[in-house]
Design a protein around this motif. Structure first.
Motif, mmCIF file in Angstrom:
data_model
loop_
_atom_site.group_PDB
_atom_site.id
_atom_site.type_symbol
_atom_site.label_atom_id
_atom_site.label_comp_id
_atom_site.label_asym_id
_atom_site.label_seq_id
_atom_site.Cartn_x
_atom_site.Cartn_y
_atom_site.Cartn_z
ATOM 1 N N PHE A 145 0.904 -1.378 0.047
ATOM 2 C CA PHE A 145 -0.124 -0.115 -0.012
ATOM 3 C C PHE A 145 0.935 1.020 -0.096
ATOM 4 C CE2 PHE A 145 -1.290 3.121 3.005
ATOM 5 C CZ PHE A 145 -2.390 3.730 2.308
ATOM 6 N N ILE A 146 1.846 1.287 0.706
ATOM 7 C CA ILE A 146 2.771 2.260 0.927
ATOM 8 C C ILE A 146 3.627 2.538 -0.472
ATOM 9 C CG2 ILE A 146 4.811 3.513 2.123
ATOM 10 C CD1 ILE A 146 4.058 1.590 4.567
ATOM 11 N N ASN A 147 4.108 1.486 -1.115
ATOM 12 C CA ASN A 147 4.858 1.694 -2.276
ATOM 13 C C ASN A 147 3.737 2.170 -3.431
ATOM 14 O OD1 ASN A 147 6.745 0.330 -1.092
ATOM 15 N ND2 ASN A 147 6.397 -1.764 -2.071
ATOM 16 N N ALA A 148 2.390 1.767 -3.256
ATOM 17 C CA ALA A 148 1.601 2.321 -4.253
ATOM 18 C C ALA A 148 1.122 3.728 -4.064
ATOM 19 C CB ALA A 148 0.405 1.426 -4.404
ATOM 20 N N ALA A 149 0.916 4.092 -2.762
ATOM 21 C CA ALA A 149 0.230 5.480 -2.413
ATOM 22 C C ALA A 149 1.397 6.319 -2.605
ATOM 23 C CB ALA A 149 -0.344 5.160 -1.256
ATOM 24 N N GLY A 150 2.796 6.071 -2.115
ATOM 25 C CA GLY A 150 3.962 6.925 -1.938
ATOM 26 C C GLY A 150 3.819 7.302 -0.662
ATOM 27 N N ALA A 151 5.040 7.637 -0.166
ATOM 28 C CA ALA A 151 5.267 7.624 1.504
ATOM 29 C C ALA A 151 4.557 9.042 1.689
ATOM 30 C CB ALA A 151 6.741 7.719 1.426
ATOM 31 N N LYS A 152 4.625 10.023 0.865
ATOM 32 C CA LYS A 152 3.892 11.411 1.546
ATOM 33 C C LYS A 152 2.480 11.292 1.724
ATOM 34 C CE LYS A 152 4.282 16.265 -0.335
ATOM 35 N NZ LYS A 152 4.570 16.969 -1.664
ATOM 36 N N ALA A 153 1.745 10.491 0.692
ATOM 37 C CA ALA A 153 0.366 10.385 0.855
ATOM 38 C C ALA A 153 0.212 9.572 2.023
ATOM 39 C CB ALA A 153 -0.306 9.851 -0.278
ATOM 40 N N ALA A 154 0.948 8.576 2.297
ATOM 41 C CA ALA A 154 0.653 7.273 3.236
ATOM 42 C C ALA A 154 1.030 7.756 4.644
ATOM 43 C CB ALA A 154 1.283 6.157 2.834
ATOM 44 N N GLU A 155 2.023 8.712 4.636
ATOM 45 C CA GLU A 155 2.425 9.120 6.156
ATOM 46 C C GLU A 155 1.563 9.440 7.086
ATOM 47 O OE1 GLU A 155 5.487 9.226 6.592
ATOM 48 O OE2 GLU A 155 5.727 10.268 8.664
ATOM 49 N N GLY A 156 1.664 8.781 8.198
ATOM 50 C CA GLY A 156 0.849 9.166 9.464
ATOM 51 C C GLY A 156 -0.471 8.092 9.343
ATOM 52 N N ILE A 157 -0.645 7.356 8.312
ATOM 53 C CA ILE A 157 -1.934 6.461 8.565
ATOM 54 C C ILE A 157 -1.562 5.240 9.490
ATOM 55 C CG2 ILE A 157 -3.193 4.805 6.900
ATOM 56 C CD1 ILE A 157 -2.774 6.839 4.818
ATOM 57 N N TYR A 158 -2.667 5.125 10.195
ATOM 58 C CA TYR A 158 -2.821 3.943 11.041
ATOM 59 C C TYR A 158 -3.228 2.700 10.624
ATOM 60 C CZ TYR A 158 -1.919 7.479 14.621
ATOM 61 O OH TYR A 158 -1.499 8.540 15.382
ATOM 62 N N THR A 159 -2.717 1.674 11.057
ATOM 63 C CA THR A 159 -3.565 0.167 10.938
ATOM 64 C C THR A 159 -3.581 -0.460 12.533
ATOM 65 O OG1 THR A 159 -3.751 -2.017 10.063
ATOM 66 C CG2 THR A 159 -1.434 -1.052 10.141
ATOM 67 N N VAL A 160 -5.038 -0.973 12.590
ATOM 68 C CA VAL A 160 -5.066 -1.887 13.721
ATOM 69 C C VAL A 160 -5.438 -3.107 13.322
ATOM 70 C CG1 VAL A 160 -6.636 -2.189 15.870
ATOM 71 C CG2 VAL A 160 -6.022 0.402 15.036
ATOM 72 N N PHE A 161 -4.515 -4.125 13.685
ATOM 73 C CA PHE A 161 -5.010 -5.544 12.991
ATOM 74 C C PHE A 161 -4.465 -6.389 14.066
ATOM 75 C CE2 PHE A 161 -0.668 -4.177 12.494
ATOM 76 C CZ PHE A 161 -0.010 -5.408 12.593
ATOM 77 N N PRO A 162 -5.222 -7.700 13.953
ATOM 78 C CA PRO A 162 -4.970 -8.650 14.844
ATOM 79 C C PRO A 162 -3.306 -9.139 14.844
ATOM 80 C CG PRO A 162 -6.690 -9.275 13.450
ATOM 81 C CD PRO A 162 -6.142 -7.909 12.704
ATOM 82 N N SER A 163 -2.937 -9.061 16.147
ATOM 83 C CA SER A 163 -1.500 -9.209 16.165
ATOM 84 C C SER A 163 -1.061 -10.833 16.041
ATOM 85 C CB SER A 163 -1.024 -8.700 17.276
ATOM 86 O OG SER A 163 -1.229 -9.318 18.519
ATOM 87 N N VAL A 164 0.197 -11.091 15.933
ATOM 88 C CA VAL A 164 0.670 -12.581 16.039
ATOM 89 C C VAL A 164 1.155 -12.804 17.168
ATOM 90 C CG1 VAL A 164 0.817 -12.792 13.143
ATOM 91 C CG2 VAL A 164 2.778 -11.925 14.497
ATOM 92 N N ALA A 165 1.548 -14.041 17.539
ATOM 93 C CA ALA A 165 2.072 -14.205 18.682
ATOM 94 C C ALA A 165 3.729 -14.309 18.824
ATOM 95 C CB ALA A 165 1.733 -15.755 19.337
ATOM 96 N N GLU A 166 4.095 -13.098 18.718
ATOM 97 C CA GLU A 166 5.595 -12.791 18.587
ATOM 98 C C GLU A 166 6.443 -13.653 19.429
ATOM 99 O OE1 GLU A 166 6.394 -8.786 17.754
ATOM 100 O OE2 GLU A 166 4.688 -8.510 16.587
ATOM 101 N N THR A 167 6.100 -13.739 20.458
ATOM 102 C CA THR A 167 6.739 -14.257 21.708
ATOM 103 C C THR A 167 6.966 -15.825 21.770
ATOM 104 O OG1 THR A 167 5.253 -14.165 23.310
ATOM 105 C CG2 THR A 167 6.983 -12.459 23.187
ATOM 106 N N SER A 168 6.111 -16.551 20.901
ATOM 107 C CA SER A 168 5.724 -17.884 21.012
ATOM 108 C C SER A 168 6.855 -18.706 20.099
ATOM 109 C CB SER A 168 4.456 -18.333 20.202
ATOM 110 O OG SER A 168 4.604 -18.249 18.761
#
Lengths: 403, 288
Positions: free
Chosen positions: A268-291
């Motif tokens: 998404f960032i590649n397609a939108a460009g860093a300038k337009a994508a700057e500051g956008i958030y995403t809230v998504f299900p996290s993975v079990a990074e410590t497992s």
């Protein structure tokens, strides 16, 4: 000369048979198991189309695990055969692909189903043929469809994700939400999750469901901006979300933009460009990074950074199926779905994070509890995970960083 | 009343997106005019052009104008080669056979793009600017430049066809290939040139779409219905008609939002094809 009387009375025979039967029933599954022929597992992957970014990666992860198992002698002396079919992220192609996996390849489980649009028509085909389906597809509807337990979802249903984004917006002081959603089977669930969370708390929600195959969403953006939103939720795919974000930037929108994990990616960032994508958030299900499973997956993929949820889920799915076959001693869809819920996905047993350790412990007659790279892999009867953990990331200088 | 204030903005948005559709629609019509075949592999050439521009712009760091020229040259050249291999041998079998084969060719080319570049969505490295505002109407500079590129390309093609000997030869072959042959015009060479220009224009169309959204292998497939509808509406083989058809489709798709949910915008293309076939079988401008 003493002779041995070999005659067996009818009573003795019945006692022996009953005793043997009871012994077989009480023995660990692995001891009585017999699998004739190779264990056949299908990957119904989105190798092309909107999900084409993930399908090849997921298929590779699963193939790597199968290769590991086969290199160590397979399961109970039988090789694992892994078949991949491309659903093209398209329901029609998905139906043809799953029919091939079930009718021709004779698989006992179908893994990797990524798109809800594909999962909808293929789930009935799976359960009617007693084939277990392990899906990522996030539409809430799937868990409510009749499936007799053959549906297991390693991802969080979208309504919970919409709710989490709503929570995030409220915490940031948003009062006027607008949801821009691509037309697909989970857009309504996304919207419902958001509305259920924020409307009772006094916030307003506007929405548009657009045709994601178009190349311009200028008028949809105008429609959103007419409501003067302070928070825009994006629920599409990277290409359409990028187009929308470019138009939001051009129009000078200064509120908060937050998208689902399917929309806000590095692509998404590649397609939108860093300038337009700057500051956008995403809230998504996290993975079990410590497992342990997550660390094993990092090792086998060679990825040192953060692993995406699709890779983690495809890893968990293949591990769950293989361990369920080994634990039940049966390569059938019914045994797989029941064993995943009752045994290896349960809280009891020795925790394991990879298939090789699991197979070793099972062969020693021990109980195991598979704790996955994406979640703890405990499933409700409707196929959903009972718990969801979320992570918030923001785009800063063209890169997604944890907030 | 609120609807009335929306109409000017929707019309502007429609003209801008129609201008993008016009370039591949001209390609479709030009090839039809000269060869009397519907070549649906225009869709994959849209993608090829977009990727050629991507390579020129982001790999070699060339400016957008050069990337447009690269897109034209690469997709035009691939168009000639793929036509020579896959479609030319079947031309004697009738237009339907060629049209069906062009669909197959489209899939092959699209998948070659996929294998070469992967499925990742990419974007051109072009600066992004805020909208220009004129009263209640706002226009993005990028949209305006897209419109300008489409207008320049259309004008250049018009001049080529109207004022040069090559253009006259093309029109002669389009009108009557046998008579043109008798007059010493080589129809095969003219066909090749028409395909080069047509597929080159499809590639330029790909760049325009890429500037608006992102680049991925199905970028051409996403626009082909609207492109085909524009060509049919304008009258297949009629180049000014293709431009008019594209603008009408663009505006109609946007205005449909006043009455239809956004998710049904694609239906406008289908409706346009039906309306054109029922009421304007020779296109809204009629056939020359």
């Amino acid at each position: 000369m003493k002779t041995t009387d070999t005659t067996i009375s009818r009573r003795t025979l019945l006692k022996t048979a009953a005793g043997a039967g009871a012994a077989v029933m009480m023995a660990p599954a692995i001891a009585r198991a017999e699998i004739s022929g190779p264990i056949r597992i299908g990957g119904l992957m989105s190798l092309t189309g909107a999900g084409g970014t993930w399908g090849p990666i997921m298929a590779k992860v699963q193939q790597t695990v199968v290769d590991q198992v086969n290199a160590a002698g397979g399961i109970m002396g039988q090789k694992v055969e892994y078949f991949v079919e491309d659903d093209q992220t398209n329901p029609d192609a998905g139906v043809l692909a799953v029919r091939k996996l079930i009718d021709v390849d004779k698989v006992c489980a179908v893994t990797g189903v990524w798109s809800s649009a594909v999962a909808m028509p293929t789930l009935p085909i799976c359960w009617q043929n007693k084939v277990a389906m392990l899906a990522i597809a996030a539409s809430d509807t799937l868990a409510t469809m009749p499936h007799h337990g053959y549906f297991i979802r390693t991802y969080v249903p979208v309504s919970l994700q919409g709710k989490a984004i709503g929570e995030f917006g409220l915490k940031r002081g948003a009062k006027n939400f607008y949801a821009m959603l691509a037309q697909n089977p989970f857009s309504q669930s996304m919207l419902k999750g958001l509305k259920d969370d924020v409307e009772p708390k006094g916030a307003k929600v506007g929405s548009v469901i657009y045709d994601g195959t178009k190349t311009s969403f200028r008028s949809e953006v105008d429609q959103a901006l007419r409501t003067k939103p302070d928070f825009i939720m994006l629920g599409g795919y990277p290409q359409d979300s990028a187009s929308i974000v470019k138009d939001l930037y051009r129009a000078g929108f200064e509120g908060i933009i937050c998208g689902f994990g399917t929309a806000i990616t590095q692509e998404f960032i590649n397609a939108a460009g860093a300038k337009a994508a700057e500051g956008i958030y995403t809230v998504f299900p996290s993975v079990a990074e410590t497992s342990a499973a997550y660390k094993n997956l990092q090792k086998i993929t060679g990825v040192k950074g953060v692993l995406d949820t699709n890779r983690c889920q495809s890893y968990d799915q293949i591990n769950l199926v293989l361990l369920a076959v080994a634990a039940s001693g049966q390569a059938t869809g019914e045994a797989i779905q029941k064993t995943i819920r009752s045994t290896i996905g349960g809280p009891d047993g020795e925790p394991v994070g990879d298939v090789m350790t699991g197979l070793k412990l099972l062969s020693e007659g021990k109980k195991i509890n598979y704790e996955g790279a994406s979640s703890n892999c405990e499933f409700l009867p409707n196929g959903n995970l009972p718990n969801a953990y979320f992570k918030t990331m923001q785009i800063k200088n063209g890169v997604l960083v944890v907030v | 009343m609120e609807i009335l204030t929306q109409i000017p903005q929707l019309v502007v948005n429609g003209l801008m997106s129609g201008a993008i559709l016009a370039v591949p629609a001209i390609a479709f019509s030009l090839i039809f005019a000269v060869l009397q075949i519907s070549n649906f592999s225009v869709a994959s050439h849209v993608a090829i052009g977009a990727y050629a521009a991507f390579v020129a712009n982001t790999v070699f760091g060339l400016p957008a104008a050069v990337a447009v020229i690269a897109a034209f040259a690469v997709s035009g050249a691939i168009g000639v080669v793929s036509d020579h291999i896959a479609l030319r041998p079947l031309r004697g079998q009738g237009p339907l056979t060629v049209a069906i084969t062009s669909l197959a060719l489209n899939m092959v080319l699209e998948n070659i793009v996929r294998f070469s570049f992967g499925n990742d969505v990419r974007g051109l490295d072009i600066p992004i600017y805020r909208d220009w505002i004129f009263g209640t109407v706002h226009i993005a500079p990028q949209q305006f430049f897209n419109f300008l590129i489409a207008a320049v390309v259309t004008a250049a093609l018009f001049c080529l066809l109207a004022f040069t000997s090559i253009g006259r030869a093309m029109r002669a072959v389009a009108d009557n290939p046998k008579l043109a042959d008798i007059k010493g015009i080589n129809p095969e060479q003219i066909a090749r040139l028409a395909i080069f220009i047509g597929m080159g224009l499809a590639g330029v169309g790909g760049v325009l779409v890429a500037l608006q959204s992102g680049i991925e292998p199905t970028i051409g497939f996403r626009v082909i219905l609207s492109v085909f509808a524009a060509a049919v509406l304008g009258g297949l083989g009629n180049i000014p008609g293709a431009v008019a058809g594209a603008l009408v489709i663009g505006v109609a798709e946007e205005l449909s939002l006043l009455a239809l949910p956004d998710a049904y915008r694609s239906a406008v293309g289908f409706v346009a094809i039906i309306v054109a076939l029922l009421f304007f079988p020779r296109g809204i401008l009629g056939k020359r």
